[in-house]
Write an enzyme that holds these catalytic residues in place. Structure first.
Site, PDB file in Angstrom:
ATOM      1  N   ASP A 557      13.433  21.665 -36.622  1.00 51.33           N
ATOM      2  CA  ASP A 557      13.575  20.220 -36.474  1.00 51.33           C
ATOM      3  C   ASP A 557      12.249  19.589 -36.044  1.00 51.33           C
ATOM      4  O   ASP A 557      11.352  20.258 -35.527  1.00 51.33           O
ATOM      5  CB  ASP A 557      14.658  19.918 -35.443  1.00 51.33           C
ATOM      6  CG  ASP A 557      15.403  18.623 -35.720  1.00 51.33           C
ATOM      7  OD1 ASP A 557      14.834  17.749 -36.401  1.00 51.33           O
ATOM      8  OD2 ASP A 557      16.548  18.483 -35.248  1.00 51.33           O
ATOM      9  N   GLU A 560       7.417  17.017 -38.266  1.00 48.05           N
ATOM     10  CA  GLU A 560       6.461  16.082 -38.878  1.00 48.05           C
ATOM     11  C   GLU A 560       5.019  16.229 -38.361  1.00 48.05           C
ATOM     12  O   GLU A 560       4.114  16.099 -39.192  1.00 48.05           O
ATOM     13  CB  GLU A 560       6.923  14.633 -38.659  1.00 48.05           C
ATOM     14  CG  GLU A 560       8.204  14.295 -39.365  1.00 48.05           C
ATOM     15  CD  GLU A 560       9.424  14.874 -38.674  1.00 48.05           C
ATOM     16  OE1 GLU A 560      10.396  15.203 -39.374  1.00 48.05           O
ATOM     17  OE2 GLU A 560       9.389  15.040 -37.450  1.00 48.05           O
ATOM     18  N   ASP A 633      17.195  12.150 -40.444  1.00 48.18           N
ATOM     19  CA  ASP A 633      18.262  11.467 -39.724  1.00 48.18           C
ATOM     20  C   ASP A 633      18.620  10.151 -40.397  1.00 48.18           C
ATOM     21  O   ASP A 633      18.375   9.047 -39.889  1.00 48.18           O
ATOM     22  CB  ASP A 633      17.837  11.239 -38.273  1.00 48.18           C
ATOM     23  CG  ASP A 633      17.603  12.545 -37.535  1.00 48.18           C
ATOM     24  OD1 ASP A 633      18.182  13.563 -37.950  1.00 48.18           O
ATOM     25  OD2 ASP A 633      16.834  12.555 -36.560  1.00 48.18           O
TER      26      ASP A 633
END
Length: 951
Positions: A557, A560, A633
């Protein structure tokens, strides 16, 4: 055309004849040329290197002759590019060099360094615009000296352009569009472009990059603005009480709407509480130019946009995770158009920004550009092929093959944010099995650790007293177990000091004192995957704490990296500090290096168990690390569901074949938390439609925030939504022989499973901009339903072939748009004529053994071929040839199906098997809803060739 290029060359040569000393000087190399332009009248000073990697792949590099910057580390490519050099010929013709291979020609101007790429028939595929003074601009960040780099290409305005990663604006074709290649939650930057003219460009650069129409976005005030009362120069901004809209907090003129980041919140009026406000922007806009204008929105909360009293957008996003959309406006010069924007922020921190683009000038409409913040020079690879699959094959030749994912990963996954205890997970696992709902993977999301111990990878023993025993119990019940792992370390975690003392953590976020949102809030940072020792140390931690205890796969997760949401770009770059250079130069490459460490670590630790990584972001080359990517998300809205279609297709067409999304959406409006009857029914319908869509993706998984996402928690078993979700999961397992065979093609043939229509129908220009249909493999045309209450939808059937309804067998001619039935329980899916579609039985999990025969549906109307692929589904034996294929050929003229000899070395495949063959044509309408055994040809197959007459 090649002839046109030659004519242009002759014109230049005869009109502007110059001495050879004023041209670039070139030197032949084994596989290309090197050309120096210095003090030449028609070129900037540059060193140009053109290298053929293969007959159809060319590497182009250009940098200033006086090189003042260091080269970038090579992260994207593998050493597979270093093989036998192709045979090329180099010929000087007037003021051009012509470089030929058997499949490609490159013409390069000795006057200015401009390249033209042509196919073997002499047709121009792509042409550079000449490099000029804007190509290289010296810049620096953090002591790293580099160039800002820009390259323009001249494209055919009629071609379709795709790829560039995953973006959330619902855009399919990137002609005349701007794409921001910037890693962010829900946005994935992959600098790979493909064209319907069967070429591709890999822009070999890791920095934040604008692609396409790279003109700077303008503030809203670039348009002429009019207040609600008619005054020129601003819109009227009215701040109202959200609960009592008759109450006005304040009103003021605003010429720009630019609340993008945390640092912008101070620009709101004093004493305004966003959580209590409803804000209206009202007035009119005009432009001095005629043509297509575009408004770019970034938003959080509820946003509605009206143009000329027509509602054109109605969106919602949770406050901490802003989304984007675009509004197209066709204006006549100086014509006034009313505009109204209604914004309901959520929370005290919410975001809204509006920028605009003016129309492209005619010359600009033929440009597609790459503009990167940092690099050592222009650096790109050009690929050509007979089709887009071959272009993507060239990309994977350079950046690595995509391994075959484990068989279990193609089953159904269940997840939620989040299972909080061991007992909860085991109870969910038990209920799936008791209800006979097929499933293969249960996922444990974040915060299984103690509150302060983020980064330890330790389970909180009060909630997970026997994690190893829990995983063993899941394995005994034919589950696999995936766990969420963040690259994040809290300052108070038990592992923090060890990583900090070795120099493996970024320090700026700690120095700035930012705290996360957990409990009282904790200072935290991320590890540095650009550091080889940190990558190894991170894997060793995961192995010791998780993998060695039975975890099957890792969910990476915030890759980025999202060190802190909603800080501005410069602040993000400041807290991201890669060890190999500046964050400006390497900003987009974090997810690649993060996946690299996990993949290489697991393969070294456990060499024959397939790796599976799920990651929220990706970069070019990441497919070689067994990484699938999900779309982040996203919101549980109809609009966000539709946007996933184009997002997933373009991601797949970027060369990375494994993509998925949160079926049901992640972020949930409060109206669904304690819904009234109407909202509850919408929630159920939304999830049913999302499951129907997810069935046909490379990876099928349900996940999201509260309400709970298991089918039995969404609706009772008697409800049509529940029945539809279960039917969707069951259909997924029936399709496994087809889907897993496509997975074999991904590795062995560099295939792409989720396909834009332009991949298979590039001559049908009607498909170029379709953003809500896609192909799963060669056979299935998938058409999700993305609007509430709709029980039919418009479907375009590509031309030159007929199509069959998957469920009924009804036949339709191609080249037409039909209104397809879309009852509550299913979405329209059509099968291409000539398809051979293997359909299996309903299984409870991928390891279930069954004696039920495989059914082959053979669709008349064209010749067909399909290769059924088999291996053990677990190991890397397939890399050594341990797999089998059985190839089916359908001859339309003879109405004959041929089954080949079984080929391969996979000895554990059944030596004998039965196929039920169902023939489908205009008169024999057989759908897959009911097993068609009574209409089937029953064939016993022993591995030897067979031929079966079907009519």
């Amino acid at each position: 055309m090649r002839k046109l290029a030659a004519l242009l060359t002759i014109f230049c040569y005869s009109t502007f004849f110059i001495a050879n000393a004023q041209q670039g000087t070139y030197q032949k190399k084994e596989s290309g040329v090197s050309i120096t332009y210095k003090n030449t009248p028609y070129s900037i000073d540059q060193q140009l290197d053109i290298t053929f990697i293969s007959d159809s792949i060319v590497h182009v590099k250009s940098s200033p002759v006086e090189r003042t910057v260091s080269p970038s580390d090579e992260l994207i490519l593998t050493d597979t590019i270093f093989g036998n050099s192709p045979v090329i010929s180099v010929k000087e013709e007037h003021d051009q060099l012509l470089l030929h291979t058997v499949g490609l020609e490159v013409a390069v101007s000795l006057l200015n360094g401009q390249l033209v790429f042509l196919n073997h028939e002499g047709d121009t595929l792509l042409q550079e615009a000449p490099r000029d003074a804007g190509t290289f601009k010296l810049d620096a960040a953090g002591g790293d000296l580099f160039y800002r780099v820009k390259q323009d290409f001249q494209v055919d305005p009629q071609e379709g352009l795709y790829g560039l990663g995953q973006h959330q604006n619902g855009i399919m074709n990137y002609q005349k569009r701007q794409v921001n290649l910037l890693q962010y939650n829900t946005e994935v930057a992959v600098p790979m472009l493909v064209s319907t003219k069967n070429y591709g460009i890999l822009w070999n650069n890791y920095a934040i990059t604008k692609a396409g129409d790279t003109r700077p976005l303008l503030p809203l005030s670039a348009l002429k603005l009019y207040a609600k009362t008619g005054e020129e120069g601003w819109l009227t901004a009215t701040y109202l009480n959200k609960e009592h809209p008759d109450e006005v907090f304040t009103s003021r003129p605003e010429s720009d709407i630019a609340y993008y980041y945390l640092s912008d919140l101070q620009k709101f009026p004093e004493n305004i509480d966003l959580s209590k406000s409803l804000i209206l922007y009202e007035g009119a806009i005009s432009s001095p130019l005629s043509g297509l204008h575009r408004l770019h929105f970034k938003y959080a909360g509820y946003v509605k946009v009206w143009i000329d009293d027509k509602l054109v957008q109605n969106r919602w996003r949770e406050s901490w995770n802003a989304g984007t959309f675009e509004v197209d406006l066709s204006f006549e010069a100086n014509s006034k158009h009313t505009i109204k924007i209604e914004w309901k922020p959520e929370g005290t921190q919410s975001y809204l920004g509006v920028q605009c683009q003016r129309p492209l000038a005619s010359a600009e409409q033929q440009l597609f550009s790459f503009d990167s913040e940092a690099g050592a020079g222009v650096d790109y690879y050009f690929f050509s092929g007979q089709n887009i699959d071959q272009v993507i094959g060239g990309y994977r030749k350079l950046t690595g093959k995509a391994p075959i994912m484990p068989l279990w990963s193609f089953g159904f996954w269940q997840s939620r944010e989040r299972y909080k205890t061991q007992q909860e997970i085991l109870a969910i696992a038990k209920e799936f099995r008791e209800r006979n709902i097929p499933i293969d993977n249960l996922v444990l999301d974040w915060s299984y650790w103690k509150e302060k111990d983020w980064g330890s990878q330790d389970y909180d023993s009060t909630r997970f007293p026997d994690a190893s025993g829990m995983i063993d119990q899941l394995h005994q019940n034919n589950y696999h177990f995936m766990i969420s792992v963040w690259p994040k370390f809290n300052e108070e975690s038990s592992t923090f000091d060890a990583f900090m003392n070795k120099g493996w953590l970024y320090r700026r976020n700690l120095a700035d004192g930012r705290k996360d949102w957990i409990g009282e809030g904790y200072r935290s940072t991320f590890y540095d995957p650009f550091h080889e020792g940190a990558r190894k140390g991170f894997w060793d931690l995961l192995n010791r704490k998780l993998y060695a205890k039975g975890v099957d796969a890792f969910w990476m997760d915030a890759s980025e990296p999202d060190i802190h949401s909603n800080i501005n770009i410069e602040e993000r770059k400041a807290v991201f500090q890669p060890s190999i250079g500046s964050s400006t130069r390497y900003y987009n490459a974090f997810p690649l290096q993060n996946a690299k460490g996990i993949y290489e670590g697991q393969r070294e630790t456990d060499p024959n168990k397939r790796v599976f990584i799920l990651t929220r972001s990706a970069f070019a080359g990441q497919q070689r690390f067994a990484a699938a990517t999900w779309s982040g998300d996203i919101a549980s809205t109809w609009e966000d569901m539709k946007d996933q279609i184009a997002a997933g297709i373009n991601f797949s067409m970027s060369g990375l074949p494994y993509w998925t999304m949160d079926a049901g959406g992640f972020l949930v409006e409060k109206k669904y938390h304690e819904p009234n009857d109407v909202d509850l029914e919408e929630w159920r319908e939304l999830n049913a439609r999302w499951y129907q869509f997810g069935t046909f993706l490379p990876i099928f998984r349900a996940h999201g925030q509260y309400p709970y996402r298991e089918p039995f928690n969404i609706a009772p078993s008697v409800h049509p939504a529940y029945k539809s979700m279960i039917a969707s999961i069951q259909l997924r397992y029936r399709l496994l022989p087809y889907i897993y065979s496509l997975a074999g093609k991904i590795y062995h043939e560099d295939y792409t499973m989720m396909r834009g229509l332009a991949m298979d129908f590039s001559t049908d220009k009607k498909v170029y901009n379709i953003n809500d249909q896609f192909l799963l493999g060669p056979s299935l045309l998938v058409n999700p339903v993305t609007k509430k209450g709709f029980t039919e939808r418009s479907v375009y059937l590509p031309n030159d072939i007929s199509w069959y309804d998957l469920y009924t067998g009804a036949q339709y001619p191609g080249g037409q748009t039909i209104q397809a039935a879309a009852p509550y329980e299913r979405i329209p899916v059509f099968v291409k004529a000539g398809s051979i579609l293997p359909i299996g039985p309903i299984l409870q999990h991928t390891e279930e053994k069954t004696s039920i025969p495989l059914t082959l549906y053979v669709y008349d109307g064209a010749d067909g071929i399909f290769a059924l692929y088999e291996d053990d589904g677990k190991s890397y034996g397939y890399e050594k040839g341990i797999f089998n294929t059985i190839t089916f050929h359908y001859n339309q003229q003879d109405k004959e199906l041929s089954i080949s000899k079984r080929k391969g070395q996979y000895a554990d495949a059944p030596s004998r098997r039965t196929f039920n063959i169902v023939f489908v044509d205009a008169n024999q309408r057989h759908g897959i809803e009911a097993m068609q055994t009574k209409n089937a040809h029953r064939v016993n197959y022993t591995g030897k060739p067979l031929k079966i007459k079907l009519q």
